[in-house]
Design an enzyme around this catalytic site. Sequence first.
Site, PDB file in Angstrom:
ATOM      1  N   GLY A 162      -0.522   2.359   7.014  1.00 24.03           N
ATOM      2  CA  GLY A 162      -0.664   1.688   8.306  1.00 24.03           C
ATOM      3  C   GLY A 162       0.098   0.384   8.425  1.00 24.03           C
ATOM      4  O   GLY A 162      -0.098  -0.356   9.385  1.00 24.03           O
ATOM      5  N   LYS A 163       0.991   0.130   7.479  1.00 24.45           N
ATOM      6  CA  LYS A 163       1.706  -1.159   7.480  1.00 24.45           C
ATOM      7  C   LYS A 163       2.642  -1.278   8.681  1.00 24.45           C
ATOM      8  O   LYS A 163       2.571  -2.247   9.451  1.00 24.45           O
ATOM      9  CB  LYS A 163       2.501  -1.301   6.176  1.00 24.45           C
ATOM     10  CG  LYS A 163       1.645  -1.195   4.911  1.00 24.45           C
ATOM     11  CD  LYS A 163       2.446  -1.390   3.654  1.00 24.45           C
ATOM     12  CE  LYS A 163       3.483  -0.303   3.433  1.00 24.45           C
ATOM     13  NZ  LYS A 163       2.897   1.020   3.204  1.00 24.45           N
ATOM     14  N   GLY A 220       0.844  -1.191   0.000  1.00 24.47           N
ATOM     15  CA  GLY A 220       0.000   0.000   0.000  1.00 24.47           C
ATOM     16  C   GLY A 220       0.875   1.235   0.000  1.00 24.47           C
ATOM     17  O   GLY A 220       2.092   1.158   0.231  1.00 24.47           O
ATOM     18  N   PRO A 221       0.286   2.397  -0.258  1.00 22.52           N
ATOM     19  CA  PRO A 221       1.078   3.642  -0.287  1.00 22.52           C
ATOM     20  C   PRO A 221       1.609   3.990   1.103  1.00 22.52           C
ATOM     21  O   PRO A 221       1.178   3.427   2.113  1.00 22.52           O
ATOM     22  CB  PRO A 221       0.055   4.682  -0.773  1.00 22.52           C
ATOM     23  CG  PRO A 221      -1.287   4.109  -0.391  1.00 22.52           C
ATOM     24  CD  PRO A 221      -1.143   2.623  -0.510  1.00 22.52           C
ATOM     25  N   SER A 222       2.562   4.904   1.143  1.00 20.36           N
ATOM     26  CA  SER A 222       3.093   5.369   2.433  1.00 20.36           C
ATOM     27  C   SER A 222       1.963   5.938   3.284  1.00 20.36           C
ATOM     28  O   SER A 222       1.073   6.627   2.763  1.00 20.36           O
ATOM     29  CB  SER A 222       4.158   6.448   2.196  1.00 20.36           C
ATOM     30  OG  SER A 222       5.261   5.919   1.501  1.00 20.36           O
ATOM     31  N   GLY A 223       2.001   5.627   4.560  1.00 23.19           N
ATOM     32  CA  GLY A 223       0.955   6.095   5.471  1.00 23.19           C
ATOM     33  C   GLY A 223      -0.269   5.208   5.493  1.00 23.19           C
ATOM     34  O   GLY A 223      -1.294   5.569   6.093  1.00 23.19           O
ATOM     35  N   GLU A 241      10.282  -3.815   4.990  1.00 21.03           N
ATOM     36  CA  GLU A 241      11.078  -3.252   3.894  1.00 21.03           C
ATOM     37  C   GLU A 241      12.519  -3.751   3.947  1.00 21.03           C
ATOM     38  O   GLU A 241      13.475  -2.984   3.800  1.00 21.03           O
ATOM     39  CB  GLU A 241      11.075  -1.716   3.987  1.00 21.03           C
ATOM     40  CG  GLU A 241       9.704  -1.088   3.910  1.00 21.03           C
ATOM     41  CD  GLU A 241       9.179  -0.995   2.493  1.00 21.03           C
ATOM     42  OE1 GLU A 241       9.843  -1.500   1.586  1.00 21.03           O
ATOM     43  OE2 GLU A 241       8.101  -0.428   2.296  1.00 21.03           O
TER      44      GLU A 241
END
Length: 590
Positions: free
Chosen positions: A386-387, A381-384, A510
């Site tokens: 909640g990962k 998902g995109p940055s922010g 990451e």
Amino acid sequence: MKNSQEGIQTRWQAVKMAADFITPYKRQVIYSLLALLFTATITLSIGQGIRLLIDQGFATQSKELLSQYVGIFLLLVIALAVGTFTRYYWVTWLGERVIADIRRKVFNHLIYLHPGFFEQNRSLEIQSRLTADMTLLQTVIGSSVSFALRNLIMMIGGIIWLFITNAKLTALVMVCVPLVVAPILIYGRRVRHLSRQSQDKIALVGAYVGEVLGQIKTVQAYNHQSIDQSTFHDQVEEAFAVAKQRTTQRALLITIVIILVLGAVGLMLWVGGMDVIEGRISAGELAAFVFYSVIVGSAVASISELIGELQRAAGAAERTIELLHAPNLIQSPAKPHPLPEVFGNITIDRLNFAYPSRPEVLAISQLSLTIHAGETLALVGPSGAGKSTLFDLLLRFFDSQSGSIELEGIDIRQLDLFALRHCFALVSQNPSLFYGTISENLRYARPDATDAEVELAAKTAYAHDFIRMLPQGYQTHLGDSGLGLSGGQKQRLAIARALLADTPILLLDEATSALDAQSEFWVQQALQHLMRNRTTLVIAHRLATVQSADRIAVLDHGHLDALGTHTELLQSSALYAQLAALQLQPHSEI
């Protein structure tokens, strides 16, 4: 009125804290007090030695008596030297021992505090409190308090001897006592307030220095030195301005006390000299009286000066108490639920969470997800989205506002915190390596691991070969944060550490995104070994690294957008299809 009451309460807390830490060393306190009383008694006795030396030695013109009284005087000096050595040793020992205990207790408290505390408080400022503030407290406990007690005893004893020697002259000295005490009370409160401000400013200066030097490569890469110099100059000047105000108040206090005390001594000498001339007292009595007057005057002046130092220490003690009383919001329950055998089954049910610093923004919103034992689940998902926040909640660095996370069917808030975290191994994008040897860093998760186990983990993580090529092999010392190693080498050490931990659940945040192709290849090989027979949650921005995952969860603004395999998500999730189009499809040349 309320602030005054709070100030009094805080001062009592500071005194109580010091008393609690000193109490275990009653024997050393007794030694210090006995030596203190002994040296004070000897010092006061010297005044009588001076009287006898003048009246019985000089006045009688007797060589025998003069030799006798000089001998007594020298014995008193030797006894004073021995007593001073004893007092200094035990008082200093006590100060060092107590501060070591305070440092240990503060550190032991801090290291268990929830990470949210450090989100709201600068770690480098806390570090300053553990160093600068502790040094100040050590000076006070190990020296200033003893010095103050000694001067208090000398003042009381000197006043008693003054009355014994000459009551009329003593009355002149006593008239000035209220004049000396008044400025102490007036300026003392100002000094204390400014002392607290001064300590806060110094802590900020220390924090800024640590931050800049810790990121020195970034500072120099962007030629930011001149701006940092200017910022540091401003902070230093602010600290200096507060220190100047504090120094001015203390200097005024000392100046007023000296003028009043020595003025009283001058008046006393004039009156006493008249009495000697008229034969009402002897020269020896006047000399003894002058000696005791100087003792009393210097004691009062010293106490007034020490009050300023004690006020600074009160500010440091307040800051230390703040750290010791900082609440730990994440703790094990009083009666934790027994943890069954963990295979890695995790159930997330309607989870909602917002960070304490941003309570109005939900980082996780109504998230429900089931993770099966042994599977590899990728979070994209995109940055922010909640990962990383989800990882924080799994490890109970924070607790959610609502909803639940269950491990093997048990809410993780019902489990012992250490038992819970023992189930996870974390490999992050920027692996945390510590100052020390490679061997110590690998053993971080399992200090009892044998050399053979450490070497096997390193081999499995494809780290053994580059470790052997280092100057001291596994005993090679690393700089702060693994300074001196490449990104790929750091990652492989982090993977070897996770292998040694041998936990049922693996969290990869990451882990390969910042690596070059060759480093990524070796890290991926190591990860294949690490993920075998473990439940694995993988955070990745690059979809090429997670296409082989059993399932992929697509997160967006904290909620679950879609869940499935790579092929399924290309059809069912517009967000995933968009990410795939951006990353996986070849782009035409511009």
